[in-house]
Design an enzyme around this catalytic site. Structure first.
Site, PDB file in Angstrom:
ATOM      1  CG  HIS A 306      -4.653 -65.772  26.963  1.00  0.00           C
ATOM      2  ND1 HIS A 306      -4.245 -66.751  27.826  1.00  0.00           N
ATOM      3  CD2 HIS A 306      -3.880 -65.884  25.859  1.00  0.00           C
ATOM      4  CE1 HIS A 306      -3.248 -67.420  27.272  1.00  0.00           C
ATOM      5  NE2 HIS A 306      -3.013 -66.921  26.075  1.00  0.00           N
ATOM      6  CG  ASP A 363      -2.744 -63.711  18.241  1.00  0.00           C
ATOM      7  OD1 ASP A 363      -1.578 -63.861  17.853  1.00  0.00           O
ATOM      8  OD2 ASP A 363      -3.441 -64.629  18.694  1.00  0.00           O
TER       9      ASP A 363
HETATM   10  N1  ACO Z   1     -14.853 -61.361  22.511  1.00  0.00           N
HETATM   11  C1  ACO Z   1     -16.046 -61.419  23.139  1.00  0.00           C
HETATM   12  N2  ACO Z   1     -16.286 -62.219  24.195  1.00  0.00           N
HETATM   13  C2  ACO Z   1     -15.291 -62.987  24.640  1.00  0.00           C
HETATM   14  C3  ACO Z   1     -14.018 -62.977  24.035  1.00  0.00           C
HETATM   15  C4  ACO Z   1     -13.812 -62.119  22.933  1.00  0.00           C
HETATM   16  N3  ACO Z   1     -12.650 -62.054  22.307  1.00  0.00           N
HETATM   17  N4  ACO Z   1     -13.212 -63.851  24.688  1.00  0.00           N
HETATM   18  C5  ACO Z   1     -13.940 -64.401  25.670  1.00  0.00           C
HETATM   19  N5  ACO Z   1     -15.213 -63.883  25.640  1.00  0.00           N
HETATM   20  C6  ACO Z   1     -16.289 -64.160  26.572  1.00  0.00           C
HETATM   21  C7  ACO Z   1     -16.755 -65.623  26.493  1.00  0.00           C
HETATM   22  O1  ACO Z   1     -17.762 -65.759  25.500  1.00  0.00           O
HETATM   23  C8  ACO Z   1     -17.254 -65.859  27.888  1.00  0.00           C
HETATM   24  O2  ACO Z   1     -18.490 -65.195  28.028  1.00  0.00           O
HETATM   25  P1  ACO Z   1     -19.628 -65.758  29.064  1.00  0.00           P
HETATM   26  O3  ACO Z   1     -18.957 -65.833  30.406  1.00  0.00           O
HETATM   27  O4  ACO Z   1     -20.718 -64.757  28.983  1.00  0.00           O
HETATM   28  O5  ACO Z   1     -20.020 -67.123  28.530  1.00  0.00           O
HETATM   29  C9  ACO Z   1     -16.276 -65.081  28.746  1.00  0.00           C
HETATM   30  O6  ACO Z   1     -15.761 -64.039  27.894  1.00  0.00           O
HETATM   31  C10 ACO Z   1     -15.139 -65.866  29.322  1.00  0.00           C
HETATM   32  O7  ACO Z   1     -14.460 -66.531  28.262  1.00  0.00           O
HETATM   33  P2  ACO Z   1     -13.211 -67.410  28.626  1.00  0.00           P
HETATM   34  O8  ACO Z   1     -13.618 -68.579  29.430  1.00  0.00           O
HETATM   35  O9  ACO Z   1     -12.178 -66.505  29.148  1.00  0.00           O
HETATM   36  O10 ACO Z   1     -12.741 -67.872  27.183  1.00  0.00           O
HETATM   37  P3  ACO Z   1     -11.922 -69.185  26.836  1.00  0.00           P
HETATM   38  O11 ACO Z   1     -10.844 -69.405  27.806  1.00  0.00           O
HETATM   39  O12 ACO Z   1     -12.858 -70.312  26.577  1.00  0.00           O
HETATM   40  O13 ACO Z   1     -11.321 -68.746  25.415  1.00  0.00           O
HETATM   41  C11 ACO Z   1     -10.086 -67.517  23.877  1.00  0.00           C
HETATM   42  C12 ACO Z   1     -10.134 -68.031  25.310  1.00  0.00           C
HETATM   43  C13 ACO Z   1     -10.265 -68.688  22.873  1.00  0.00           C
HETATM   44  C14 ACO Z   1      -8.704 -66.916  23.640  1.00  0.00           C
HETATM   45  C15 ACO Z   1     -11.188 -66.465  23.685  1.00  0.00           C
HETATM   46  O14 ACO Z   1     -10.963 -65.372  24.556  1.00  0.00           O
HETATM   47  C16 ACO Z   1     -11.296 -65.984  22.250  1.00  0.00           C
HETATM   48  O15 ACO Z   1     -11.948 -66.631  21.431  1.00  0.00           O
HETATM   49  N6  ACO Z   1     -10.656 -64.816  21.905  1.00  0.00           N
HETATM   50  C17 ACO Z   1     -10.642 -64.346  20.548  1.00  0.00           C
HETATM   51  C18 ACO Z   1      -9.678 -65.158  19.707  1.00  0.00           C
HETATM   52  C19 ACO Z   1      -8.245 -64.844  20.037  1.00  0.00           C
HETATM   53  O16 ACO Z   1      -7.848 -63.697  20.136  1.00  0.00           O
HETATM   54  N7  ACO Z   1      -7.440 -65.902  20.169  1.00  0.00           N
HETATM   55  C20 ACO Z   1      -6.007 -65.790  20.456  1.00  0.00           C
HETATM   56  C21 ACO Z   1      -5.709 -66.309  21.822  1.00  0.00           C
HETATM   57  S1  ACO Z   1      -4.053 -66.058  22.259  1.00  0.00           S
HETATM   58  C22 ACO Z   1      -3.207 -67.224  21.434  1.00  0.00           C
HETATM   59  O17 ACO Z   1      -3.643 -68.293  21.118  1.00  0.00           O
HETATM   60  C23 ACO Z   1      -1.912 -66.857  21.072  1.00  0.00           C
END
Ligand code: ACO
Length: 429
Positions: A306, A363
């Site tokens: 998140h 989710d």
């Molecule tokens: N699986 C694997 N890796 C992940 C995931 C995941 N679900 N989420 C984040 N990461 C990784 C990123 O690739 C990043 O890696 P890096 O530092 O090596 O480049 C690191 O974790 C940090 O990511 P964030 O900056 O925290 O991610 P961001 O804020 O850009 O995105 C998001 C947040 C879109 C929710 C992301 O975590 C994601 O895509 N999750 C899966 C989709 C999801 O569940 N969405 C629902 C969100 S809640 C909502 O909208 C109700």
């Protein structure tokens, strides 16, 4: 004395006011920076940018805290209904009984759609995505309420808000019935908000759906837990559209499109698809975890991570407990719940997820409850949108009441070609 931050650019020092929120959140106010220095700030994805001051929802992502108008989500989940919570979010206080009755009556009085809107439903192909129908129909329904299209009016706002919250549920149920080729079921004024939605979804002309209180409560809770979440993608979209002084229905229709995306509201569908795939493959989930860790794979562990929470999403905790409770009451098991729990356990012990502070989000478990209720997969994101409506409306209200009186208009750093001349068609290669 008010605090300031000092920023040095090319030897010149700029003093920028520090703004502090009621929960101690601090921000550097850069609203005069460009005027004074010629510089703007660059913040891809807005991770460090406060776009507004808001009094609706407080989140502490480090500690896993979520409060609507100061009230912890855990208290509301235990004691309040979705409609009561919607009132709280929109109007800023818990309704007394007269206010709640009045608002509930408004919901009931506005539950029907204009009959002519049925022709709009006819125009969609049977396999149309319900989110496309929802967004289109919210906009279309505004045409039947011309007062909505005029300038913001404080006096009619309560009616508009109730109308939108009420009608969105009727539109959603009609869209589902249409997609299945089923006859439309009209709302029944005797039913409360969530029961009425279930009735419109699942009753048949010859037989009413049996409303089990546990199922009604579980879906009401899903709506409540999604009711607001401060400046996420869809809410920021509402504020963006509203800042141009567009009407409430237009702003909400845009937000429905924003929440549709798989990285936002669409994730609840993707989680269940992922769990089903693991189930079909007989895998223990380790393949998915490995793919999610491999940036080249293009996969993520859906329902994890998140932008704001660096801790367990408090909504996920409540939903996980509700999953166990509902399945026990219904005397059912769901292999997907077992897979989800194992996946969570594995991820929470994996250094990739630990280092990045990635925890289950709202989710991760919500789809399992929706499956148990009988909500079909393609309607999952629609449930999110119905639930989020109060938050969108409250944010719209803040904009209209002047807290974001300027039109939203971010700047950019241009990185395209510098000046070049127009080439006539005949001279181009
Ligand atoms: N699986 C694997 N890796 C992940 C995931 C995941 N679900 N989420 C984040 N990461 C990784 C990123 O690739 C990043 O890696 P890096 O530092 O090596 O480049 C690191 O974790 C940090 O990511 P964030 O900056 O925290 O991610 P961001 O804020 O850009 O995105 C998001 C947040 C879109 C929710 C992301 O975590 C994601 O895509 N999750 C899966 C989709 C999801 O569940 N969405 C629902 C969100 S809640 C909502 O909208 C109700």
């Amino acid at each position: 004395m008010s605090k300031v931050a000092k920023l040095e650019i090319e030897g010149k020092i700029y003093e920028l006011p520090i703004v502090e929120g009621s929960e101690g959140e601090k921000a550097v106010d850069i609203s005069q920076l460009r005027q004074q220095s010629g510089y703007i700030t660059l913040d891809d994805g807005y991770g460090n940018t406060g776009s507004c001051k808001s009094a609706i929802t407080f989140i502490d992502g480090e500690k896993g805290i979520l409060r609507y108008r100061g009230i912890p989500i855990e208290d509301l989940a235990e004691k309040a209904s979705f409609v009561e919570t919607a009132y709280l979010i929109i109007f800023g206080h818990l309704p007394n009984s007269a206010e709640l009755n009045r608002f509930s009556d408004l919901l009931t009085q506005n539950e029907m759609l204009h009959e002519d809107l049925k022709f709009h439903f006819e125009g969609f192909p049977p396999n149309a995505h319900p989110m496309a129908i929802l967004s289109a129909m919210i906009n279309a329904s505004s045409c039947f309420h011309q007062r909505i299209l005029g300038p913001y009016d404080d006096e009619v706002f309560e009616l508009q808000a109730a109308r939108l919250i009420s009608k969105v549920r009727t539109i959603a149920a009609f869209a589902f019935r249409k997609s299945r080729g089923l006859p439309i079921i009209y709302p029944k004024p005797v039913y409360k908000y969530t029961a009425n939605f279930l009735h419109m979804m699942f009753s048949q002309p010859f037989q009413d759906y049996e409303l089990k209180p546990e199922i009604v409560r579980a879906l009401d809770l899903i709506f409540l837990l999604h009711a607001d979440h401060e400046q996420n993608c869809s809410t920021a979209t509402v504020r963006m559209i509203a800042s141009s002084k567009a009407n409430l229905f237009a702003s909400a229709a845009g937000a429905v499109c924003a929440i549709w995306g798989p990285l936002h509201g669409g994730a609840n569908m993707e989680v269940v698809q992922m769990l089903e795939e693991i189930h079909r493959g007989g895998d223990d989930g380790s393949r998915f975890i490995a793919a999610a860790k491999d940036k080249k794979s293009g996969h993520k562990l859906m329902g994890f991570g998140h932008r704001v929470y660096r801790n367990y999403d408090p909504r996920a905790k409540i939903i996980k407990a509700q999953c166990d409770q509902l399945l026990a009451v219904l005397k059912r098991t769901d292999p997907l719940l077992d897979i989800a729990k194992k996946l969570e356990e594995a991820a929470l012990h994996d250094s990739y997820f630990i280092e990045r502070k990635l925890y289950p989000n709202v989710d991760f478990y919500s789809g399992i409850i929706m499956r148990a209720i009988g909500i079909p997969l393609e309607m999952f994101t629609v449930m999110f949108a119905i639930g989020r409506m109060p938050g969108w409306i409250a944010n719209y209200k803040e904009i209209m009441e002047g807290q974001g009186s300027r039109i939203y208009r971010p700047r950019q750093i241009y990185v395209g070609p510098t000046r070049q001349s127009y080439q006539p068609l005949a001279d181009r290669k």
